[in-house]
Design a protein around this motif. Structure first.
Motif, mmCIF file in Angstrom:
data_model
loop_
_atom_site.group_PDB
_atom_site.id
_atom_site.type_symbol
_atom_site.label_atom_id
_atom_site.label_comp_id
_atom_site.label_asym_id
_atom_site.label_seq_id
_atom_site.Cartn_x
_atom_site.Cartn_y
_atom_site.Cartn_z
ATOM 1 N N UNK A 20 20.513 77.577 45.698
ATOM 2 C CA UNK A 20 20.062 78.536 44.688
ATOM 3 C C UNK A 20 18.559 78.731 44.840
ATOM 4 N N UNK A 21 18.143 79.968 45.074
ATOM 5 C CA UNK A 21 16.729 80.304 45.169
ATOM 6 C C UNK A 21 16.281 80.826 43.806
ATOM 7 N N UNK A 22 15.576 79.987 43.084
ATOM 8 C CA UNK A 22 15.245 80.252 41.687
ATOM 9 C C UNK A 22 13.955 81.067 41.596
ATOM 10 N N UNK A 78 30.543 79.527 44.473
ATOM 11 C CA UNK A 78 29.360 80.389 44.553
ATOM 12 C C UNK A 78 29.375 81.437 43.441
ATOM 13 N N UNK A 79 30.542 81.989 43.164
ATOM 14 C CA UNK A 79 30.662 82.996 42.098
ATOM 15 C C UNK A 79 30.370 82.383 40.732
ATOM 16 N N UNK A 80 30.879 81.189 40.483
ATOM 17 C CA UNK A 80 30.626 80.538 39.192
ATOM 18 C C UNK A 80 29.139 80.203 39.032
ATOM 19 N N UNK A 81 28.498 79.790 40.114
ATOM 20 C CA UNK A 81 27.065 79.499 40.045
ATOM 21 C C UNK A 81 26.256 80.775 39.823
ATOM 22 N N UNK A 82 26.691 81.879 40.420
ATOM 23 C CA UNK A 82 26.017 83.161 40.186
ATOM 24 C C UNK A 82 26.089 83.548 38.725
ATOM 25 N N UNK A 83 27.243 83.282 38.111
ATOM 26 C CA UNK A 83 27.391 83.571 36.675
ATOM 27 C C UNK A 83 26.502 82.658 35.841
ATOM 28 N N UNK A 84 26.367 81.402 36.279
ATOM 29 C CA UNK A 84 25.540 80.448 35.520
ATOM 30 C C UNK A 84 24.058 80.835 35.593
ATOM 31 N N UNK A 85 23.554 81.106 36.782
ATOM 32 C CA UNK A 85 22.128 81.404 36.938
ATOM 33 C C UNK A 85 21.778 82.827 36.519
ATOM 34 N N UNK A 99 18.324 83.612 39.660
ATOM 35 C CA UNK A 99 18.417 82.957 40.968
ATOM 36 C C UNK A 99 19.368 83.722 41.880
ATOM 37 N N UNK A 100 19.102 83.642 43.173
ATOM 38 C CA UNK A 100 20.007 84.179 44.195
ATOM 39 C C UNK A 100 20.770 83.010 44.815
ATOM 40 N N UNK A 101 22.084 83.145 44.926
ATOM 41 C CA UNK A 101 22.940 82.046 45.379
ATOM 42 C C UNK A 101 23.516 82.381 46.751
ATOM 43 N N UNK A 102 23.346 81.448 47.702
ATOM 44 C CA UNK A 102 23.849 81.655 49.056
ATOM 45 C C UNK A 102 24.588 80.413 49.538
#
Length: 440
Positions: free
Chosen positions: A72-74, A255-262, A266-269
């Motif tokens: 995660x790039x915050x 990755x999708x769940x983390x995108x929803x969290x951040x 943040x950009x998630x890769x």
């Protein structure tokens, strides 16, 4: 022939192992073909196994030590990264997402390190000190070359300078050892000017991942020290996120769940998105090596076709007699194909065990050759040679026998042995007894 439908098996056996010993150039050619196939399989097995081991070892280090499974790039301007405690809490909250095993906050800063012997650009990584214990990749893949990680994890209370862990190559370039002091130079803006900021650190440990290209610029410092001592104007805030399996198809869902969290902070890769170029290069190299080795095997199997042609010419009288008493063209063809298949199998019995043994002892063989080369190099006044230079490869070959690929190699060799021998075998089955007897 009608009473014994498997007569062609006995005939095939007599082609390779005749009861009456007599000079046979064709049979010698068959034995030579077996040896050629065996010798061609040895490098194929070794190259395939070593390539797989090297690529898997590099991949493991790139994923485990660089990006983790998901990164995660915050955004740098949010309150969650203003202090070390807030950033750690942010990462801890991310670890609560379903499918996430652990999350490690990290601040990356491009800086300059000044040691006893000049300066070097570095990739400064501010991490939680406990990461060298909690993170399995850090604990297993980093080898401590000098010093101790305990001084980094639990620094002495009376220590005047913050501890740092540096890579082996950097320690050699800057002539640093455990306990030495070096300075990290970052920049900050004062008005319209860019001003350097110097911060002194003490070398706690010198480590190596075994892959110099990956870790040669890394300097690890405690996360708290980065916030308290360095300029954070050019800092990048990342969270390395671990899942149960980096190669799981569920990684996309995580990755999708983390995108929803951040959200938009943040950009998630995934790791395969971050290191896409490296892994495409690994895959293409692997395919090309196997392709070249398979061409060598193909050339070796062509020797079987030549041997079968000679065998058909030598056994023309027997073919004529067999066909005169009821042998079918299909049976004759099958006998010669079975002989070719047996040659391929014989080559496998020679090549596979030798290739596997050489793979298992590949590290010892490479080190032995390295010592031998260095003996001759020293006699000639040359420099020391490293056959497994960590600047380009792993310093130690991860031994791995790819069972599925070995099976594929075995099946391919057997199929090639039959395919290249089909035409001469078919010609033998279509021979007419009267024509053969008339010629002889």
């Amino acid at each position: 022939m009608k009473r014994n439908p498997l007569w062609f098996l006995k005939f095939s056996k007599s082609l390779i192992f005749p009861k009456a010993e007599k000079k046979s150039i064709a049979r010698k050619s068959l034995y030579g073909a077996v040896l050629c196939i065996g010798l061609s399989i040895v490098p194929l097995v070794v190259v395939t196994s070593v390539t797989n081991g090297m690529i898997d070892g590099m991949t493991e280090r790139i994923i485990g030590l660089s990006s983790s499974h998901i990164q995660a790039f915050v955004a740098p301007n949010i309150s969650k990264v203003k202090t070390a405690q807030a950033f750690e809490q942010y990462a801890e909250n991310a670890a609560g997402c379903r499918g996430v095993v652990a999350a490690y906050p990290e601040v990356e800063i491009s800086a300059l390190a000044a040691g006893k012997n000049g300066r070097s650009g570095i990739e400064l990584r501010a991490v939680e000190p406990e990461i060298f214990i909690k993170n399995k990749s850090f604990a297993n893949l980093f080898e401590v070359c000098e010093g101790s990680l305990s001084n980094f994890i639990n620094p002495a209370e009376d220590s005047k300078r913050a501890p740092a862990v540096i890579g082996k190559k950097m320690a050699e370039d800057l002539e640093l050892h455990q306990g030495d002091v070096f300075r990290i130079i970052t920049t900050r803006t004062v008005g319209e000017r860019i001003v350097p900021k110097l911060t002194a650190f003490s070398v706690s440990a010198i480590v190596s991942s075994g892959y110099q290209e990956l870790d040669q610029f890394w300097v690890f410092i405690p996360l708290e020290s980065a916030y308290s001592s360095l300029s954070m104007e050019s800092a990048n805030y990342n969270i390395m996120i671990e899942t149960s399996d980096a190669f799981s198809p569920e990684l996309v869902a995580v990755q999708k769940r983390l995108s929803d969290f951040f959200g938009r902070y943040a950009n998630i890769y995934r790791w395969d998105q971050i290191h896409n170029a490296e892994f495409e290069n690994f895959s293409s190299t692997k395919v090309m090596l196997v392709f070249v080795m398979m061409l060598i095997v193909l050339v070796a199997t062509v020797n079987i076709s030549s041997a079968i042609v000679m065998l058909v010419m030598e056994r023309q009288k027997e073919i004529a007699i067999l066909k005169s008493i009821g042998a079918t063209p299909v049976g004759i063809t099958a006998a010669f194909l079975l002989a070719a298949l047996s040659c391929g199998a014989g080559g496998l019995l020679i090549g596979l065990p030798v290739g596997i043994i050489l793979t298992v002892f590949s590290n010892q063989i490479v080190h032995g050759l390295e010592k031998l080369v260095n003996v001759f190099s020293a006699m000639g006044g040359g420099a020391e040679v490293h056959l497994m230079d960590p600047a380009y490869y792993l310093s130690k070959i991860p031994v791995e026998i790819p069972v599925n690929q070995v099976i594929l190699i075995a099946v391919s060799v057997l199929l090639l042995s039959v395919l290249v021998s089909y035409l001469p075998s078919r010609k033998a089955g279509r021979e007419k007894p009267l024509d053969i007897l008339r010629k002889n």
